[in-house]
Design an enzyme around this catalytic site. Structure first.
Site, PDB file in Angstrom:
ATOM      1  CG  ASP A  15      -5.091  -4.637  -0.044  1.00  0.00           C
ATOM      2  OD1 ASP A  15      -4.889  -3.990   0.362  1.00  0.00           O
ATOM      3  OD2 ASP A  15      -4.729  -6.207  -0.049  1.00  0.00           O
ATOM      4  CD  GLU A 185      -0.272  -9.734   4.000  1.00  0.00           C
ATOM      5  OE1 GLU A 185      -0.062  -8.542   4.293  1.00  0.00           O
ATOM      6  OE2 GLU A 185       0.109 -10.442   2.504  1.00  0.00           O
TER       7      GLU A 185
HETATM    8  C1  6LW Z   1      -2.409  -5.045   2.655  1.00  0.00           C
HETATM    9  C2  6LW Z   1      -2.227  -6.531   2.957  1.00  0.00           C
HETATM   10  C3  6LW Z   1      -1.402  -6.935   1.842  1.00  0.00           C
HETATM   11  O1  6LW Z   1      -2.813  -5.241   4.025  1.00  0.00           O
HETATM   12  O2  6LW Z   1      -0.875  -5.859   1.496  1.00  0.00           O
HETATM   13  O3  6LW Z   1      -2.600  -7.745   0.009  1.00  0.00           O
HETATM   14  C4  6LW Z   1      -0.947  -5.034   2.223  1.00  0.00           C
HETATM   15  N1  6LW Z   1      -2.528  -8.036   1.075  1.00  0.00           N
HETATM   16  O4  6LW Z   1      -3.272  -8.280   3.065  1.00  0.00           O
HETATM   17  C5  6LW Z   1      -1.384  -3.979   1.783  1.00  0.00           C
HETATM   18  O5  6LW Z   1      -1.901  -3.725   1.024  1.00  0.00           O
END
Ligand code: 6LW
Length: 528
Positions: A15, A185
């Site tokens: 991330d 997300e």
């Molecule tokens: C993070 C979300 C994700 O908050 O996995 O890669 C979660 N995507 O964006 C935890 O790394």
């Protein structure tokens, strides 16, 4: 022509959020239940990255005691505006089934090394909080947890942040519902020319992961999807060596070139287990018709990426020889959920040694005496030397290969019922523990013992030696690939999250609770 070799930051560093301040680049990555929180790597050439500090280094910033495995700090967002560093992070408390408590906080600093402020609470409506500086206004984005929906992803929301009153103002608005790939997300906003650009992570952080991009002339939308919907993904190329690519963040170099950093994983087999966790990679971006693309308009990131001529850095030393003779521990060493303090880990009580007081059991979510570092190489030896006088079986100390509270393999010294020092091994695998009584070794309890583990892709082999003898292997060859997100994250159970990576460390338990201690003379990490 300089180039970057992907991943640019190896081992559990997912991330990534990147900024440039004049000629210095900084990347912040997620740290979950590990303390201190949020790793910061620095580079001047985008190819070589040095771990320089961690942001959340006191409990008043980050309370992780009791937080679930893979809880804690998810997806940070690092930004820089008018001389101030801003870091938004979530401290995800629990996330079984559709419920999640994911408070998002903001800390600020005038220097990347800190001191960073105490946290300002922003919102707990979802994780992956992000801050966008739009002239003299600031906007907070995050994904929305909608427990009414089966997959709880409720899209991306936006709300203004007021730096004076230090809180969110105005109303929270729905900004972007994502594409059919879903699991939207990781939002980040940018302004380029007449457009606002919204990056999101979609498809989930496993093999379906992607970076999605949309744009609008109005920050509040509506956002128009990229002609390809996604900017990068390996979801259609299972044999590519770097997989799971997604969760991206743009940066612009001194000479106006655009790059994107994002997470990747390197599976040991096609779509298999990734023992080094989710790592950080980089790719070039070029623009056409005010849309960003990877070179060749492909979605698949390259293993080698051309870079502009920037301030060249020396390659970073990958081995670590911690001999405990300095006033501070190596920056690569960290603890689980609680800060490393003199109370339980002292470099003063016996100069040249780390004296660690035994505390809770290796599956504890509270106060363990455990100090470890990421495994960042497929082929590496980790060793230590300890002096320990266990009185009974509730005194343990040794070398642990750790993923989370119910996935580890532990070689430790303890005492048998005759009070003699012995070496034992315990494996914890999906709540099942395995002991290996056949490997029990009797030690000379008046001498130190050296312990070593060799990680070789999916294999783990332990060794020991005492009184200068040769290394002798102890125990079976273990399947080290159980120390991976892929193995731990039970595929049928979407909500049993696992987002970290394999660690190697030293730890001491006094299950009687009287702080019986062990002295460590060294802790070495040596890539082969
Ligand atoms: C993070 C979300 C994700 O908050 O996995 O890669 C979660 N995507 O964006 C935890 O790394």
């Amino acid at each position: 022509m300089p180039f970057a070799a992907n991943p640019i930051i190896t081992g559990f560093n997912p991330d990534p959020s990147i900024i440039r301040v004049e000629n210095d680049y900084y990347i912040a990555t997620s740290s979950f239940e590990w303390f201190p929180g949020v790793q910061i790597h620095h580079s001047t050439d985008l190819a070589n990255w040095n771990l320089i500090t961690r942001v959340l280094d006191r409990s008043s910033q980050l309370d992780l005691i009791g937080v679930a495995d893979s809880g804690g700090v998810w997806a940070p967002c690092l930004t820089y505006h008018n001389g101030t560093f801003y870091l938004v992070f979530s401290n995800v408390k629990n996330f079984d089934a559709v419920w999640k408590d994911s408070p998002n906080y903001l800390v600020t600093a005038k220097n990347i090394y800190g001191p960073w402020s105490d946290p300002i609470f922003l919102s707990a409506s979802g994780f992956d909080g992000s801050l966008f500086h739009d002239g003299d206004r600031k906007w907070f984005l995050s994904m929305l947890i909608d427990h009414r929906k089966s997959k709880f992803f409720g899209g991306i929301t936006i709300q203004e942040y007021d730096d004076e009153s230090k809180k969110l103002i105005g109303e929270r608005k729905d900004l972007f519902q994502g594409t059919s790939l879903g699991l939207t997300e990781g939002p980040h906003l940018y302004k380029r020319g007449a457009f606002y650009y919204l990056i999101t992570a979609e498809g989930g952080t496993e093999y379906n992961h992607a970076v999605t991009i949309a744009r609008s002339k109005n920050i509040a939308g509506p956002y128009e999807l990229h002609p390809n919907e996604h900017l990068l993904s390996c979801k259609e190329t299972p044999s590519h060596p770097i997989q799971k690519s997604g969760h991206g963040d743009f940066v612009v170099t001194q000479n106006g070139a655009w790059y994107i950093v994002f997470l990747v994983s390197r599976p040991l087999t096609t779509r298999g287990r990734c023992t080094l966790g989710r790592e950080t990679a980089i790719e070039e971006i070029f623009w056409e018709d005010d849309w960003p693309y990877l070179p060749g308009k492909t979605l698949v990131p390259r293993l080698e990426v051309p870079l502009p001529e920037l301030d060249k850095m020396m390659p970073i030393e990958k081995s670590m020889f911690e001999n405990f003779d300095q006033e501070k521990l190596s920056i690569h060493l960290q603890s689980l959920r609680v800060p490393i303090t003199e109370e339980w880990a002292s470099l003063r009580l016996r100069p040249g040694y780390l004296r660690m007081l035994g505390r809770e059991n290796p599956s504890s979510l509270h106060r363990q005496s455990l100090i470890a570092r990421r495994v960042q190489d497929f082929n590496v030896e980790v060793s230590c030397e300890l002096e320990f006088r266990p009185k009974h079986f509730q005194h343990l100390a040794g070398l642990i290969c750790y993923y989370n509270s119910y996935h580890y393999i532990y070689l430790y010294q303890t005492a048998n019922d005759l009070g003699q020092s012995i070496l034992e091994i315990k494996m914890m695998n999906k709540y099942q523990e395995s002991d290996y009584p056949e490997v029990e070794i009797l030690l000379d309890s008046h001498k130190s013992v050296e312990l070593k583990v060799h990680f070789n892709r999916d294999l783990i082999q332990f060794y020991y030696k005492q009184s200068g003898l040769e290394w002798t292997n102890i125990g079976p060859e273990f399947d080290g690939s159980i120390l991976s997100d892929d193995y731990v994250q039970d595929a049928e159970n979407r909500y049993r999250a696992a987002f970290t990576g394999a660690f190697a460390g030293i730890c001491v338990q006094d299950l009687e609770g009287h702080g019986h201690y062990a002295d460590f003379n060294y802790f070495h990490y040596y890539p082969l």
